[in-house]
Design an enzyme around this catalytic site. Structure first.
Site, PDB file in Angstrom:
ATOM      1  N   ILE A 260      34.074  31.381  36.104  1.00 29.86           N
ATOM      2  CA  ILE A 260      35.272  30.948  35.371  1.00 29.86           C
ATOM      3  C   ILE A 260      36.477  30.791  36.290  1.00 29.86           C
ATOM      4  O   ILE A 260      37.547  30.384  35.853  1.00 29.86           O
ATOM      5  CB  ILE A 260      35.612  31.919  34.221  1.00 29.86           C
TER       6      ILE A 260
ATOM      7  N   GLY B 233      37.574  35.482  46.366  1.00 25.29           N
ATOM      8  CA  GLY B 233      36.324  35.718  45.668  1.00 25.29           C
ATOM      9  C   GLY B 233      36.101  34.783  44.499  1.00 25.29           C
ATOM     10  O   GLY B 233      36.807  33.784  44.325  1.00 25.29           O
ATOM     11  N   VAL B 234      35.089  35.128  43.697  1.00 28.06           N
ATOM     12  CA  VAL B 234      34.690  34.341  42.535  1.00 28.06           C
ATOM     13  C   VAL B 234      34.795  35.213  41.293  1.00 28.06           C
ATOM     14  O   VAL B 234      34.461  36.404  41.333  1.00 28.06           O
ATOM     15  CB  VAL B 234      33.238  33.831  42.680  1.00 28.06           C
ATOM     16  N   VAL B 235      35.252  34.634  40.186  1.00 27.22           N
ATOM     17  CA  VAL B 235      35.359  35.371  38.926  1.00 27.22           C
ATOM     18  C   VAL B 235      34.307  34.843  37.959  1.00 27.22           C
ATOM     19  O   VAL B 235      34.200  33.629  37.741  1.00 27.22           O
ATOM     20  CB  VAL B 235      36.765  35.244  38.313  1.00 27.22           C
TER      21      VAL B 235
ATOM     22  N   LYS C 178      35.192  40.082  38.900  1.00 24.32           N
ATOM     23  CA  LYS C 178      35.686  39.459  40.126  1.00 24.32           C
ATOM     24  C   LYS C 178      34.866  39.990  41.302  1.00 24.32           C
ATOM     25  O   LYS C 178      34.930  41.171  41.636  1.00 24.32           O
ATOM     26  CB  LYS C 178      37.170  39.779  40.318  1.00 24.32           C
TER      27      LYS C 178
ATOM     28  N   ASP D 231      52.062  35.496  43.741  1.00 21.25           N
ATOM     29  CA  ASP D 231      51.101  34.410  43.513  1.00 21.25           C
ATOM     30  C   ASP D 231      51.086  34.002  42.048  1.00 21.25           C
ATOM     31  O   ASP D 231      50.025  33.789  41.460  1.00 21.25           O
ATOM     32  CB  ASP D 231      49.707  34.838  43.968  1.00 21.25           C
TER      33      ASP D 231
END
Length: 317
Positions: free
Chosen positions: A10, A16-18, A33, A125
């Site tokens: 998503i 990283g990747v969620v 995450k 951010d």
């Protein structure tokens, strides 16, 4: 991690990747995450965990569990919300442009941000895809504290590789390494303007060009000088010949669908001089948020009406 089932991706970022996940023990939908493996990311993960364990607020995403440095990498388990603000605006363009909804979202974002700043945390951010929205489209929460830092007094020097260029404040664009909570307020101001018409206010076509972004900001907000922004001429990337004198424009022309009180708040959030930029706490007390009873009632009625039109995925277990 055996208790979790990882499903669709998503979100992706520099760290990283969620994934959308499923807690097999509680049957709860979660966001997982997974951090890319590196010494730098391990340090960033520990920093993020430390900050998230310190915060507890209705408008900040909740860290449910942390599993750093496992055999397969580091994992952070968060509460799950169906959308980020960017996806919400794209999927529900008319609903997301509702004036009372925008006001409600802004109040929540600033509330979470003021709480962070009270704890001496700079997010660094803030952008639409780091703001999460629930299934009903009524709650928004600040997420992704991967670049967040604690600050002290006196302020230390910080890196410039923070904040997406579209939401980057002029002090960082001009090379300052000394900055504070005002950078977050600028970012939220840019998000505020984008929510109104679903168009970025400053940076739409030149995603990686800092100089062009500065020119665009100055073309609307005016070119600062030593009088309007003491110290600006000494910033590393302020070159007078590069920035011809321009007078500030009427901001209302760029956000024509925003009421006058909202334009005033936006102008205070986008003040070029960070020392004069409004704080998140003071922004919450701005006249823009002082609804009369009729407006509050209208907001409640519209939110009830929209519940039938806003919803999450239907495949949740």
């Amino acid at each position: 991690m055996e208790k979790y089932e990882m499903k669709d991706v998503i979100g992706k970022g520099g760290y990283g990747v969620v994934y959308k996940g499923h807690d097999l023990e509680t049957n709860q939908i979660v966001a997982i995450k997974k951090m890319y493996a590196s010494d730098l990311n391990n340090s960033a993960t520990m920093q993020e965990i430390s900050l998230l364990k310190e915060v507890e607020h209705a408008n900040i995403v909740k860290l449910l569990e942390a599993k750093p440095n496992t055999d397969k990498g580091s994992y952070l388990i968060f509460e799950y919300l169906d959308y980020d603000l960017e996806k919400f605006m794209k999927k529900f363009p008319e609903i997301s442009k509702n004036k009372q909804r925008i006001k409600n979202f802004m109040r929540q974002i600033l509330s979470g941000l003021a709480y962070c700043h009270k704890l001496k945390i700079i997010h660094r951010d803030l952008r639409p895809d780091n703001l999460l929205v629930d299934r009903e489209g009524s709650v928004v929460k600040i997420a992704d504290f991967g670049l967040a830092r604690k600050f002290g007094s006196p302020l230390g020097e910080y890196c410039q590789e923070v904040v997406n260029l579209r939401y980057m404040p002029p002090e960082i664009l001009l090379g300052s390494h000394l900055y504070s909570t005002h950078v977050d307020v600028w970012s939220v101001g840019c998000i505020f303007a984008e929510m109104i018409d679903h168009q970025p206010l400053f940076n739409e076509f030149f995603e990686k060009d800092r100089l062009q972004t500065v020119h665009k900001i100055f073309s609307i907000m005016g070119t600062p000088d030593a009088t309007t922004w003491p110290g600006v001429t000494s910033l590393p990337d302020y070159i007078p010949d590069d920035f011809p004198k321009q007078d500030p424009k009427n901001l209302a022309e760029y956000v024509p669908n925003l009421e006058p009180a909202g334009v005033d708040l936006l102008s205070e959030m986008l003040c070029l001089n960070p020392a004069r930029r409004i704080s998140a706490l003071d922004a919450l007390a701005h006249a823009y948020f002082k609804n009369d009873d009729d407006a509050a009632e209208e907001e409640e009625e519209e939110e009830e009406e929209d519940k039938d039109n806003v919803g999450g995925d239907d495949d949740d277990p």
